[in-house]
Design a protein around this motif. Structure first.
Motif, PDB file in Angstrom:
ATOM      1  N   LEU A   2     -36.174  16.318-136.307  1.00 18.02           N
ATOM      2  CA  LEU A   2     -34.746  16.052-136.438  1.00 18.02           C
ATOM      3  C   LEU A   2     -34.060  16.130-135.076  1.00 18.02           C
ATOM      4  O   LEU A   2     -33.199  15.321-134.745  1.00 18.02           O
ATOM      5  CB  LEU A   2     -34.161  17.107-137.393  1.00 18.02           C
ATOM      6  N   VAL A   3     -34.484  17.098-134.269  1.00 15.41           N
ATOM      7  CA  VAL A   3     -33.838  17.334-132.972  1.00 15.41           C
ATOM      8  C   VAL A   3     -34.294  16.320-131.920  1.00 15.41           C
ATOM      9  O   VAL A   3     -33.482  15.804-131.150  1.00 15.41           O
ATOM     10  CB  VAL A   3     -34.155  18.770-132.484  1.00 15.41           C
ATOM     11  N   ALA A   4     -35.597  16.018-131.901  1.00 15.70           N
ATOM     12  CA  ALA A   4     -36.196  15.252-130.791  1.00 15.70           C
ATOM     13  C   ALA A   4     -35.460  13.961-130.429  1.00 15.70           C
ATOM     14  O   ALA A   4     -35.164  13.730-129.260  1.00 15.70           O
ATOM     15  CB  ALA A   4     -37.668  14.983-131.092  1.00 15.70           C
ATOM     16  N   PRO A   5     -35.142  13.113-131.419  1.00 18.09           N
ATOM     17  CA  PRO A   5     -34.495  11.859-131.026  1.00 18.09           C
ATOM     18  C   PRO A   5     -33.058  12.029-130.538  1.00 18.09           C
ATOM     19  O   PRO A   5     -32.489  11.096-129.978  1.00 18.09           O
ATOM     20  CB  PRO A   5     -34.524  11.015-132.313  1.00 18.09           C
ATOM     21  N   GLU A   6     -32.484  13.208-130.730  1.00 19.25           N
ATOM     22  CA  GLU A   6     -31.079  13.432-130.383  1.00 19.25           C
ATOM     23  C   GLU A   6     -30.900  13.999-128.970  1.00 19.25           C
ATOM     24  O   GLU A   6     -29.769  14.131-128.509  1.00 19.25           O
ATOM     25  CB  GLU A   6     -30.426  14.400-131.390  1.00 19.25           C
ATOM     26  N   VAL A   7     -31.989  14.382-128.324  1.00 15.72           N
ATOM     27  CA  VAL A   7     -31.856  15.020-127.014  1.00 15.72           C
ATOM     28  C   VAL A   7     -32.807  14.396-125.993  1.00 15.72           C
ATOM     29  O   VAL A   7     -33.840  13.835-126.363  1.00 15.72           O
ATOM     30  CB  VAL A   7     -32.144  16.546-127.097  1.00 15.72           C
ATOM     31  N   LYS A   8     -32.415  14.500-124.721  1.00 11.11           N
ATOM     32  CA  LYS A   8     -33.290  14.010-123.647  1.00 11.11           C
ATOM     33  C   LYS A   8     -34.368  15.043-123.315  1.00 11.11           C
ATOM     34  O   LYS A   8     -35.439  14.705-122.835  1.00 11.11           O
ATOM     35  CB  LYS A   8     -32.471  13.701-122.395  1.00 11.11           C
ATOM     36  N   ALA A   9     -34.029  16.308-123.524  1.00 14.16           N
ATOM     37  CA  ALA A   9     -34.989  17.369-123.223  1.00 14.16           C
ATOM     38  C   ALA A   9     -36.263  17.151-124.036  1.00 14.16           C
ATOM     39  O   ALA A   9     -36.232  16.582-125.123  1.00 14.16           O
ATOM     40  CB  ALA A   9     -34.382  18.727-123.560  1.00 14.16           C
ATOM     41  N   ARG A  10     -37.389  17.602-123.456  1.00 12.52           N
ATOM     42  CA  ARG A  10     -38.645  17.538-124.192  1.00 12.52           C
ATOM     43  C   ARG A  10     -38.620  18.587-125.296  1.00 12.52           C
ATOM     44  O   ARG A  10     -38.305  19.751-125.018  1.00 12.52           O
ATOM     45  CB  ARG A  10     -39.820  17.841-123.256  1.00 12.52           C
ATOM     46  N   VAL A  11     -38.956  18.185-126.493  1.00 10.60           N
ATOM     47  CA  VAL A  11     -39.003  19.137-127.594  1.00 10.60           C
ATOM     48  C   VAL A  11     -40.458  19.502-127.851  1.00 10.60           C
ATOM     49  O   VAL A  11     -41.301  18.625-128.073  1.00 10.60           O
ATOM     50  CB  VAL A  11     -38.351  18.553-128.869  1.00 10.60           C
ATOM     51  N   ILE A  12     -40.745  20.782-127.763  1.00  6.96           N
ATOM     52  CA  ILE A  12     -42.094  21.261-128.042  1.00  6.96           C
ATOM     53  C   ILE A  12     -42.033  22.077-129.327  1.00  6.96           C
ATOM     54  O   ILE A  12     -41.311  23.078-129.413  1.00  6.96           O
ATOM     55  CB  ILE A  12     -42.633  22.157-126.893  1.00  6.96           C
ATOM     56  N   ASN A  13     -42.762  21.622-130.314  1.00  8.39           N
ATOM     57  CA  ASN A  13     -42.770  22.303-131.601  1.00  8.39           C
ATOM     58  C   ASN A  13     -43.581  23.603-131.481  1.00  8.39           C
ATOM     59  O   ASN A  13     -44.776  23.579-131.223  1.00  8.39           O
ATOM     60  CB  ASN A  13     -43.384  21.367-132.651  1.00  8.39           C
ATOM     61  N   ALA A  14     -42.894  24.722-131.699  1.00  7.03           N
ATOM     62  CA  ALA A  14     -43.588  26.018-131.663  1.00  7.03           C
ATOM     63  C   ALA A  14     -43.798  26.543-133.080  1.00  7.03           C
ATOM     64  O   ALA A  14     -43.877  27.747-133.302  1.00  7.03           O
ATOM     65  CB  ALA A  14     -42.779  27.011-130.836  1.00  7.03           C
ATOM     66  N   GLY A  15     -43.882  25.610-134.029  1.00  8.87           N
ATOM     67  CA  GLY A  15     -44.112  25.981-135.425  1.00  8.87           C
ATOM     68  C   GLY A  15     -42.912  25.623-136.278  1.00  8.87           C
ATOM     69  O   GLY A  15     -41.837  26.166-136.066  1.00  8.87           O
ATOM     70  N   ASP A  16     -43.094  24.687-137.215  1.00  5.31           N
ATOM     71  CA  ASP A  16     -41.989  24.308-138.110  1.00  5.31           C
ATOM     72  C   ASP A  16     -42.421  24.440-139.563  1.00  5.31           C
ATOM     73  O   ASP A  16     -43.285  23.719-140.040  1.00  5.31           O
ATOM     74  CB  ASP A  16     -41.465  22.896-137.795  1.00  5.31           C
ATOM     75  N   GLY A  17     -41.802  25.367-140.248  1.00  4.62           N
ATOM     76  CA  GLY A  17     -42.037  25.535-141.689  1.00  4.62           C
ATOM     77  C   GLY A  17     -43.509  25.606-142.013  1.00  4.62           C
ATOM     78  O   GLY A  17     -44.263  26.379-141.417  1.00  4.62           O
ATOM     79  N   THR A  18     -43.909  24.776-142.959  1.00  7.88           N
ATOM     80  CA  THR A  18     -45.324  24.708-143.326  1.00  7.88           C
ATOM     81  C   THR A  18     -45.919  23.399-142.816  1.00  7.88           C
ATOM     82  O   THR A  18     -46.850  22.868-143.387  1.00  7.88           O
ATOM     83  CB  THR A  18     -45.504  24.797-144.849  1.00  7.88           C
ATOM     84  N   HIS A  19     -45.333  22.882-141.745  1.00  5.07           N
ATOM     85  CA  HIS A  19     -45.726  21.557-141.279  1.00  5.07           C
ATOM     86  C   HIS A  19     -46.784  21.619-140.173  1.00  5.07           C
ATOM     87  O   HIS A  19     -47.957  21.403-140.437  1.00  5.07           O
ATOM     88  CB  HIS A  19     -44.459  20.812-140.808  1.00  5.07           C
ATOM     89  N   GLU A  20     -46.364  21.933-138.931  1.00  7.13           N
ATOM     90  CA  GLU A  20     -47.337  21.954-137.830  1.00  7.13           C
ATOM     91  C   GLU A  20     -47.040  23.073-136.843  1.00  7.13           C
ATOM     92  O   GLU A  20     -45.903  23.572-136.749  1.00  7.13           O
ATOM     93  CB  GLU A  20     -47.315  20.613-137.075  1.00  7.13           C
ATOM     94  N   HIS A  21     -48.048  23.453-136.117  1.00  7.61           N
ATOM     95  CA  HIS A  21     -47.935  24.402-135.024  1.00  7.61           C
ATOM     96  C   HIS A  21     -48.923  23.884-133.978  1.00  7.61           C
ATOM     97  O   HIS A  21     -50.016  24.416-133.809  1.00  7.61           O
ATOM     98  CB  HIS A  21     -48.319  25.801-135.520  1.00  7.61           C
ATOM     99  N   PRO A  22     -48.526  22.788-133.299  1.00  8.61           N
ATOM    100  CA  PRO A  22     -49.503  22.060-132.480  1.00  8.61           C
ATOM    101  C   PRO A  22     -50.128  22.880-131.359  1.00  8.61           C
ATOM    102  O   PRO A  22     -51.329  22.736-131.101  1.00  8.61           O
ATOM    103  CB  PRO A  22     -48.707  20.875-131.927  1.00  8.61           C
ATOM    104  N   THR A  23     -49.353  23.754-130.695  1.00 10.82           N
ATOM    105  CA  THR A  23     -49.972  24.482-129.575  1.00 10.82           C
ATOM    106  C   THR A  23     -50.994  25.491-130.094  1.00 10.82           C
ATOM    107  O   THR A  23     -51.979  25.781-129.418  1.00 10.82           O
ATOM    108  CB  THR A  23     -48.931  25.190-128.674  1.00 10.82           C
ATOM    109  N   GLN A  24     -50.788  26.005-131.307  1.00 15.98           N
ATOM    110  CA  GLN A  24     -51.800  26.882-131.895  1.00 15.98           C
ATOM    111  C   GLN A  24     -53.069  26.083-132.185  1.00 15.98           C
ATOM    112  O   GLN A  24     -54.184  26.541-131.904  1.00 15.98           O
ATOM    113  CB  GLN A  24     -51.268  27.524-133.183  1.00 15.98           C
ATOM    114  N   GLY A  25     -52.888  24.890-132.730  1.00 11.70           N
ATOM    115  CA  GLY A  25     -54.043  24.018-132.986  1.00 11.70           C
ATOM    116  C   GLY A  25     -54.795  23.745-131.697  1.00 11.70           C
ATOM    117  O   GLY A  25     -56.030  23.826-131.635  1.00 11.70           O
ATOM    118  N   LEU A  26     -54.044  23.460-130.628  1.00 12.85           N
ATOM    119  CA  LEU A  26     -54.674  23.151-129.334  1.00 12.85           C
ATOM    120  C   LEU A  26     -55.399  24.362-128.775  1.00 12.85           C
ATOM    121  O   LEU A  26     -56.513  24.254-128.256  1.00 12.85           O
ATOM    122  CB  LEU A  26     -53.603  22.664-128.344  1.00 12.85           C
TER     123      LEU A  26
END
Lengths: 436, 329
Positions: free
Chosen positions: B113-137
């Motif tokens: 929801l946030v990513a397309p609204e901002v120029k800053a890079r958005v890094i997901n640090a865990g959202d709900g029951t969806h993803e936690h990409p840096t943990q996966g990495l």
């Protein structure tokens, strides 16, 4: 507002259109004469003299004004999302002349004062007719019966706890029995609340992928099955709102075959969209019941065609931009639909030859009027002159809405089949998109 | 790619590129000065709508070791608390010209929801029951470091898969890298339609002993104690009985099987202390690797076009980081 005289102006002749009036088995090129707010005559080459305004309707469908039996007007309590004024203007823009107002306002419409408030507001500011409904239970809490008889006396046309099912089966049984006294239809939002839990979209692989909590299809049809069983037990009239699953359609079909007094509706969005819309439209594809799968859309169309589903209703549910621009799990359920009901039906049902014009007008005018015993939905002698002229070929891209809220997954879609003239009580209230 | 929202959206090549870049980052940790100036002048906002100590500290250290400035914003709120909307908070930070928003949120899809609204890079640090990409990495990096490959490995994810964003990011990443994954837990905690989502590379098992046979890696998920209240389980005791990883069960896996856990652990519930502190346990190694992976992510997403596999960009990145590393050596 429901006082027909209020709309009356001079006589009006609607000339040369294709009149589709299923109540009187009319489908052909005819004229319609309106006088003193009522239908005076329908027939070929009506001769008139004196001061009669003429509306040329060549190439247009002339039908009884549309009746949307499932609308949330949000007044009182949530006037930043919609008011009776803005909601009825949106209705008229969409060809709808009768709006059935759901009672889940704040406070809920559970008493005579509430019903009177709606009617008074509609009279002051409504562009279309507003038919109020009342809640089944006090405060819509599912605990004790509202004063149903009193509300009926003041103009309430149905009872429903819409937004939620009546969870207590014994209480719903009593409501169905009690409604029989007034030959009142009980509208059920069929959903097993515990099974729905805190789900936000259809349960399945897509919800798993997105990490959203699912609402299993069974949450709807276990409730549909129970509601039908209670209608069978009581012999009362049950109307099941917004069917979303194939299994619900089958249950209603089988119940009708057994003679149970059950009717049902489907929304344009459940007929035309699948859960995939969630990935494209975000919270504008979040509604309750949720969008399901292709097989469900197909079953709903089949149900419309074979008469299992009696009506198409919008479940118009306005929400402000700030309410919808939130996290998916937080944003409220619902989308607006008054202005897209007709073009979606024409685009997806008429043009794909699923329904004839007579069938469609039945589903969006005559049948809902009959279910709720409203005097509208037909062009019979002395009927209220609520008429819609539809251009079946007009194609337009949906860009904005008359509704105060804009929460629609259909924004940007190009659709065909729009109302060009809307007459309520003999008075033209919309012409080529311009509202009076 | 501007934002790191989830591993679902990434290709195998992109994932491998991040994992490769993690190695030099980790190499820094053995030096007395663990800091390089590659993100000097950049600001990383840590926007945490959900309590988290380890992920937040890990991102903070990662940012600091790259010489970025960090801004901690812990919003004590549940998903339904009214207050400033998520988008308003994000736009406010945007107006403060932060370069990164590291976002943790209890609602799935919040970073999208946030990513397309901002120029800053958005890094997901865990959202709900969806993803936690840096943990996966970091889980994949840990496996890769010990096993030299992920392709063809048999990996078991055991526990509350239904509510686990860690499991989903692991599943996306591991299957893209060619692992065979078995998710194991009581049927109440297996997400509906999981086979349809991930396909043939994912098996479902309700029996931990069976699932463990021949396993190369076991990733043990944290069991939220509240699950008992939702009737997902009759009791924690029964859960431990059926799905707790202990020494006896570990013997069923391959002798060199790795044990992963995203933390924090419930010792004696989903994992016994013996296993958690035993030689196969990678749990503390994961913590170390977490910082390295997050450094690689912050570094690689900081370019003018975000994360890219463009060879010339890669060369530039390498040229930038190598001297920095040499300088300290």
């Amino acid at each position: 507002m429901n006082d027909i005289k209020k709309f009356s102006e001079g006589p009006l002749l609607i000339r040369g259109g294709r009149v589709v009036d299923p109540a009187h088995k009319r489908d052909g090129l005819m004229d319609v004469l309106v006088r003193e707010g009522k239908i005076a005559q329908v027939g070929k080459n009506i001769k008139v003299s004196g001061d009669v305004s003429v509306l040329e309707a060549r190439g247009l469908i002339v039908a009884p004004g549309l009746v949307d039996m499932h609308v949330h007007l949000r007044e009182p309590g949530n006037e930043d999302a919609e008011t009776i004024e803005s909601g009825t203007r949106a209705a008229v823009a969409g060809g709808i002349t009768s709006v059935v107002a759901m009672p889940n306002t704040r406070p809920p419409m559970d008493n005579v004062a509430g019903v009177r408030f709606i009617l008074r507001k509609a009279e002051e500011s409504g562009a279309a007719r507003v038919w109020p409904t009342g809640t089944i239970t006090r405060g819509r809490t599912g605990e004790s019966l509202s004063e149903i008889g009193a509300m009926v006396g003041d103009g309430c046309v149905a009872i429903t706890d819409d937004g939620a099912s009546v969870a207590n089966s014994q209480l719903l049984r009593r409501a169905l029995e009690y409604a029989k006294v007034f030959d009142l239809v009980v509208i059920e939002h069929a959903e097993d609340r515990a099974l729905m839990a805190d789900g936000v979209m259809n349960e399945g692989p897509l919800a798993t992928r997105l990490g959203y909590k699912g609402i299993p299809r069974q949450a709807e049809y276990v409730a549909v099955a129970r509601d039908i069983a209670l209608a069978e037990l009581t012999g009362s009239r049950l109307h099941v709102a917004h069917l979303s699953t194939l299994e619900s359609v089958e249950l209603v079909r089988a119940a009708k075959k057994r003679g149970v007094r059950v009717t049902a509706e489907a929304t344009p969005h459940h007929l035309t969209l699948t859960e995939d819309a969630v990935t494209r439209c975000g919270t504008n594809a979040k509604m309750n019941p949720p969008l399901r799968l292709k097989k469900d859309c197909e079953a709903l169309v089949t149900g419309l065609v074979d008469g299992t589903i009696d009506a198409i209703a919008s479940d118009h549910a306005p929400h402000t931009r700030s309410a919808k621009e939130q996290e998916f799990s937080v944003a409220p359920f619902g989308i607006i639909g008054l202005e897209t009901l007709l073009p979606l039906a024409v685009t997806h049902l008429i043009r794909k030859k699923a329904l004839s014009w007579t069938d469609l007008i039945r589903k969006i005018s005559l049948n809902p009027a009959k279910i709720l015993k409203l005097p509208v939905g037909h062009l019979g002698p002395a009927a209220p002159a609520d008429v819609v002229l539809i251009d079946p070929n007009r194609t337009r891209t949906i860009t904005s809405f008359c509704s105060l809220s804009q929460n629609s997954p259909f924004a940007g879609k190009t659709l065909t089949g729009f109302a060009t003239v809307v007459i309520v009580g003999g008075r033209v209230v919309m012409r080529d998109g311009l509202l009076k | 790619m501007k934002d790191l929202l989830g591993l679902e959206k990434m290709t195998r090549a992109q994932i491998e590129r991040i994992l490769e870049t993690t190695r030099p980052m980790k190499a820094l940790f053995t030096r007395s000065i663990k800091k390089v100036p590659v993100l000097r002048g950049k600001t990383v906002a840590l926007l945490f709508f959900e309590p988290s100590t380890r992920t937040r500290s890990s991102f903070e250290l990662a940012a600091k070791r790259l010489s970025a400035d960090t801004l901690n914003i812990a919003v004590a709120t549940s998903s339904v608390t009214k207050g400033e909307s998520l988008l308003d908070t994000a736009k406010t930070l945007e107006a403060m010209k932060v370069d990164f928003m590291v976002l943790r949120h209890s609602s799935s899809g919040a970073p999208d929801l946030v990513a397309p609204e901002v120029k800053a890079r958005v890094i997901n640090a865990g959202d709900g029951t969806h993803e936690h990409p840096t943990q996966g990495l970091l889980d994949m990096f840990t496996i890769l470091e010990k096993k030299d490959r992920v392709d063809g490995l048999r990996i078991v994810i055991v526990g509350d898969v239904l509510h686990s964003r860690v499991a989903r990011s692991n599943l996306w990443g591991l299957t893209k890298l060619g692992a065979q994954v078995t998710v194991c837990g009581p049927a109440t905690l297996i997400p509906p339609g999981i086979r349809e989502v991930f396909g043939k590379k994912v098996q479902v098992s309700f029996n931990l002993e069976e699932a463990l046979r021949g396993a190369d890696v076991i990733n043990v998920l944290r069991l939220q104690r509240e699950r008992q209240e939702g009737n997902y389980l009759p009791s924690l005791r029964e859960y431990t009985e059926l799905y707790g990883l202990n020494q006896n069960r570990l013997r069923l896996a391959k002798p060199d099987c790795l044990v992963l856990h995203p933390g924090p652990m419930n010792r004696g519930v989903e994992i016994s202390s013996e296993v958690a502190d035993g030689p196969r346990s990678m749990i503390l190694e994961q913590v170390t690797n977490g910082i390295a992976v997050r450094m690689a992510v912050l570094y690689m997403f900081s370019g003018p076009n975000g994360f890219t596999l463009d060879p010339s960009e890669i060369e530039k990145e390498n040229n930038a980081i190598e001297p920095a590393l040499r300088d300290i050596a």
